[in-house]
Write a protein that holds these residues in place. Structure first.
Motif, PDB file in Angstrom:
ATOM      1  N   HIS A   8       0.806  -1.217   0.000  1.00 42.45           N
ATOM      2  CA  HIS A   8       0.000   0.000   0.000  1.00 42.45           C
ATOM      3  C   HIS A   8       0.841   1.269   0.000  1.00 42.45           C
ATOM      4  O   HIS A   8       0.304   2.368  -0.158  1.00 42.45           O
ATOM      5  N   ALA A   9       2.152   1.134   0.167  1.00 43.01           N
ATOM      6  CA  ALA A   9       3.054   2.284   0.050  1.00 43.01           C
ATOM      7  C   ALA A   9       3.514   2.489  -1.381  1.00 43.01           C
ATOM      8  O   ALA A   9       4.050   3.550  -1.714  1.00 43.01           O
ATOM      9  N   ARG A  10       3.299   1.495  -2.227  1.00 41.27           N
ATOM     10  CA  ARG A  10       3.842   1.546  -3.590  1.00 41.27           C
ATOM     11  C   ARG A  10       2.963   2.379  -4.514  1.00 41.27           C
ATOM     12  O   ARG A  10       1.741   2.285  -4.504  1.00 41.27           O
ATOM     13  N   PHE A  11       3.617   3.178  -5.351  1.00 37.42           N
ATOM     14  CA  PHE A  11       2.883   4.014  -6.298  1.00 37.42           C
ATOM     15  C   PHE A  11       1.993   3.176  -7.211  1.00 37.42           C
ATOM     16  O   PHE A  11       0.877   3.569  -7.536  1.00 37.42           O
ATOM     17  N   GLY A  12       2.489   2.049  -7.626  1.00 42.90           N
ATOM     18  CA  GLY A  12       1.721   1.202  -8.523  1.00 42.90           C
ATOM     19  C   GLY A  12       0.445   0.675  -7.907  1.00 42.90           C
ATOM     20  O   GLY A  12      -0.468   0.250  -8.622  1.00 42.90           O
ATOM     21  N   ASN A  13       0.359   0.715  -6.581  1.00 47.33           N
ATOM     22  CA  ASN A  13      -0.825   0.210  -5.900  1.00 47.33           C
ATOM     23  C   ASN A  13      -1.955   1.236  -5.869  1.00 47.33           C
ATOM     24  O   ASN A  13      -3.128   0.857  -5.814  1.00 47.33           O
ATOM     25  N   PHE A  14      -1.615   2.535  -5.907  1.00 47.61           N
ATOM     26  CA  PHE A  14      -2.687   3.519  -5.744  1.00 47.61           C
ATOM     27  C   PHE A  14      -2.798   4.541  -6.868  1.00 47.61           C
ATOM     28  O   PHE A  14      -3.736   5.343  -6.875  1.00 47.61           O
ATOM     29  N   LEU A  15      -1.879   4.542  -7.827  1.00 47.49           N
ATOM     30  CA  LEU A  15      -2.032   5.450  -8.964  1.00 47.49           C
ATOM     31  C   LEU A  15      -3.038   4.848  -9.934  1.00 47.49           C
ATOM     32  O   LEU A  15      -2.850   3.733 -10.425  1.00 47.49           O
ATOM     33  N   ALA A  16      -4.107   5.582 -10.192  1.00 48.69           N
ATOM     34  CA  ALA A  16      -5.217   5.068 -10.992  1.00 48.69           C
ATOM     35  C   ALA A  16      -5.323   5.817 -12.315  1.00 48.69           C
ATOM     36  O   ALA A  16      -4.828   6.940 -12.464  1.00 48.69           O
ATOM     37  N   SER A  17      -6.004   5.206 -13.259  1.00 51.50           N
ATOM     38  CA  SER A  17      -6.243   5.833 -14.560  1.00 51.50           C
ATOM     39  C   SER A  17      -7.237   6.984 -14.388  1.00 51.50           C
ATOM     40  O   SER A  17      -8.014   7.016 -13.422  1.00 51.50           O
ATOM     41  N   PRO A  18      -7.242   7.954 -15.327  1.00 50.62           N
ATOM     42  CA  PRO A  18      -8.220   9.052 -15.242  1.00 50.62           C
ATOM     43  C   PRO A  18      -9.659   8.558 -15.174  1.00 50.62           C
ATOM     44  O   PRO A  18     -10.482   9.135 -14.456  1.00 50.62           O
ATOM     45  N   THR A  19      -9.962   7.473 -15.900  1.00 50.29           N
ATOM     46  CA  THR A  19     -11.324   6.929 -15.879  1.00 50.29           C
ATOM     47  C   THR A  19     -11.700   6.434 -14.489  1.00 50.29           C
ATOM     48  O   THR A  19     -12.797   6.719 -13.990  1.00 50.29           O
ATOM     49  N   ARG A  20     -10.776   5.729 -13.845  1.00 50.88           N
ATOM     50  CA  ARG A  20     -11.055   5.221 -12.508  1.00 50.88           C
ATOM     51  C   ARG A  20     -11.168   6.355 -11.501  1.00 50.88           C
ATOM     52  O   ARG A  20     -12.006   6.313 -10.597  1.00 50.88           O
ATOM     53  N   VAL A  21     -10.345   7.386 -11.659  1.00 48.78           N
ATOM     54  CA  VAL A  21     -10.422   8.540 -10.763  1.00 48.78           C
ATOM     55  C   VAL A  21     -11.782   9.219 -10.900  1.00 48.78           C
ATOM     56  O   VAL A  21     -12.427   9.563  -9.896  1.00 48.78           O
ATOM     57  N   TRP A  22     -12.236   9.396 -12.130  1.00 50.41           N
ATOM     58  CA  TRP A  22     -13.522  10.058 -12.369  1.00 50.41           C
ATOM     59  C   TRP A  22     -14.676   9.238 -11.805  1.00 50.41           C
ATOM     60  O   TRP A  22     -15.590   9.788 -11.181  1.00 50.41           O
ATOM     61  N   ARG A  23     -14.630   7.928 -11.989  1.00 53.40           N
ATOM     62  CA  ARG A  23     -15.685   7.076 -11.455  1.00 53.40           C
ATOM     63  C   ARG A  23     -15.708   7.121  -9.937  1.00 53.40           C
ATOM     64  O   ARG A  23     -16.780   7.149  -9.318  1.00 53.40           O
ATOM     65  N   TYR A  24     -14.530   7.149  -9.341  1.00 51.18           N
ATOM     66  CA  TYR A  24     -14.473   7.243  -7.884  1.00 51.18           C
ATOM     67  C   TYR A  24     -15.049   8.570  -7.412  1.00 51.18           C
ATOM     68  O   TYR A  24     -15.801   8.619  -6.427  1.00 51.18           O
ATOM     69  N   PHE A  25     -14.721   9.646  -8.111  1.00 49.86           N
ATOM     70  CA  PHE A  25     -15.233  10.964  -7.740  1.00 49.86           C
ATOM     71  C   PHE A  25     -16.749  11.001  -7.849  1.00 49.86           C
ATOM     72  O   PHE A  25     -17.433  11.560  -6.965  1.00 49.86           O
ATOM     73  N   GLN A  26     -17.289  10.429  -8.910  1.00 50.93           N
ATOM     74  CA  GLN A  26     -18.735  10.385  -9.056  1.00 50.93           C
ATOM     75  C   GLN A  26     -19.382   9.624  -7.902  1.00 50.93           C
ATOM     76  O   GLN A  26     -20.415  10.034  -7.369  1.00 50.93           O
ATOM     77  N   GLY A  27     -18.769   8.494  -7.521  1.00 52.29           N
ATOM     78  CA  GLY A  27     -19.288   7.734  -6.402  1.00 52.29           C
ATOM     79  C   GLY A  27     -19.164   8.476  -5.096  1.00 52.29           C
ATOM     80  O   GLY A  27     -20.027   8.378  -4.221  1.00 52.29           O
ATOM     81  N   LEU A  28     -18.117   9.259  -4.978  1.00 53.54           N
ATOM     82  CA  LEU A  28     -17.869   9.989  -3.736  1.00 53.54           C
ATOM     83  C   LEU A  28     -18.940  11.033  -3.479  1.00 53.54           C
ATOM     84  O   LEU A  28     -19.381  11.235  -2.347  1.00 53.54           O
ATOM     85  N   ILE A  29     -19.365  11.704  -4.529  1.00 61.44           N
ATOM     86  CA  ILE A  29     -20.333  12.789  -4.341  1.00 61.44           C
ATOM     87  C   ILE A  29     -21.775  12.326  -4.532  1.00 61.44           C
ATOM     88  O   ILE A  29     -22.709  13.063  -4.235  1.00 61.44           O
TER      89      ILE A  29
END
Length: 232
Positions: free
Chosen positions: A65-86
């Motif tokens: 969970h400290a590794r960049f590869g574990n938490f850097l997401a694609s723009p699509t995944r970031v947008w979907r997460y943001f939509q779910g967040l709000i």
């Protein structure tokens, strides 16, 4: 009865997080305190170079969970997460950094990297200069000093955004993110057994700390001879 908990954030990462935050606060305080505190301010800058070196290396060889590869997401995944967040009553649970949190990690690292880099060339036009002030022209040093001052405003803005996000998760989404960054553990029902980490890799962390300390030593060792700021 205490609920079972599983380890997510390793101790070296947690120590980095809080030392990083404290160093930024101390850097701001010493800069505001004026001339007599500039020596401390500069030493804090060197310490932050070491912290950055540690985090960059740890982002590739640390626990999952400290590794960049574990938490850097694609723009699509970031947008979907943001939509779910709000748009939902509860935020989507993630074991480590969520996609937006991952972006904040990268943004803060980049901003502080720019801050410490420009600080190496900066001058107060009186007595204090960064160790690499003499490696560039006076005009270049002045431009880098201006960037150094301006960039800290962006760092402060990122900190405010980070704190607002923590507050939003706690008050609106009923997720308190702070305790896990203190203890390293989350409730077992939020962490599948195969996604928990078993230990903090402390011996590996000590080796990385040694490499980071060596990097800071080399940065200072190869600095050009000290030069007084221009009085023109």
């Amino acid at each position: 009865m205490n609920q079972p908990r599983r380890l997510v954030w390793d101790l070296p990462l947690r120590m980095f997080h809080w030392l990083f935050a404290a160093s930024i606060l101390a850097s701001w305080a010493t800069a505001e305190a004026g001339f007599n505190w500039m020596k401390v301010h500069m030493r804090l800058g060197y310490f932050m170079i070491g912290l950055l070196c540690f985090r960059l290396i740890w982002g590739f060889i640390g626990p999952r969970h400290a590794r960049f590869g574990n938490f850097l997401a694609s723009p699509t995944r970031v947008w979907r997460y943001f939509q779910g967040l709000i748009g939902r009553s509860e935020a989507i649970h993630t074991v480590g950094h969520n996609p937006l949190g991952g972006l904040m990690v990268v943004l803060m690292l980049l901003l502080v990297m720019l801050q410490v880099t420009t600080g190496l060339f900066s001058t107060d036009d009186i007595a204090w200069t960064g160790p690499y002030y003499g490696a560039v022209s006076d005009s270049t040093a002045q431009k880098l000093t201006a960037i150094h001052h301006l960039n800290f405003n962006f760092i402060l803005a990122a900190i405010v955004l980070h704190l607002c996000a923590i507050g939003y998760y706690a008050l609106v989404k009923k997720q308190n993110l702070v305790p896990a960054m203190w203890t390293g553990h989350k409730h077992a029902d939020a962490v599948p057994a195969d996604e928990a980490i078993t230990h903090s890799h402390l011996l590996k962390a000590l080796a990385v700390i040694a490499v980071a300390a060596l990097a800071v030593f080399l940065v200072l060792h190869f600095a050009p001879p000290a030069a007084a700021p221009s009085t023109d």
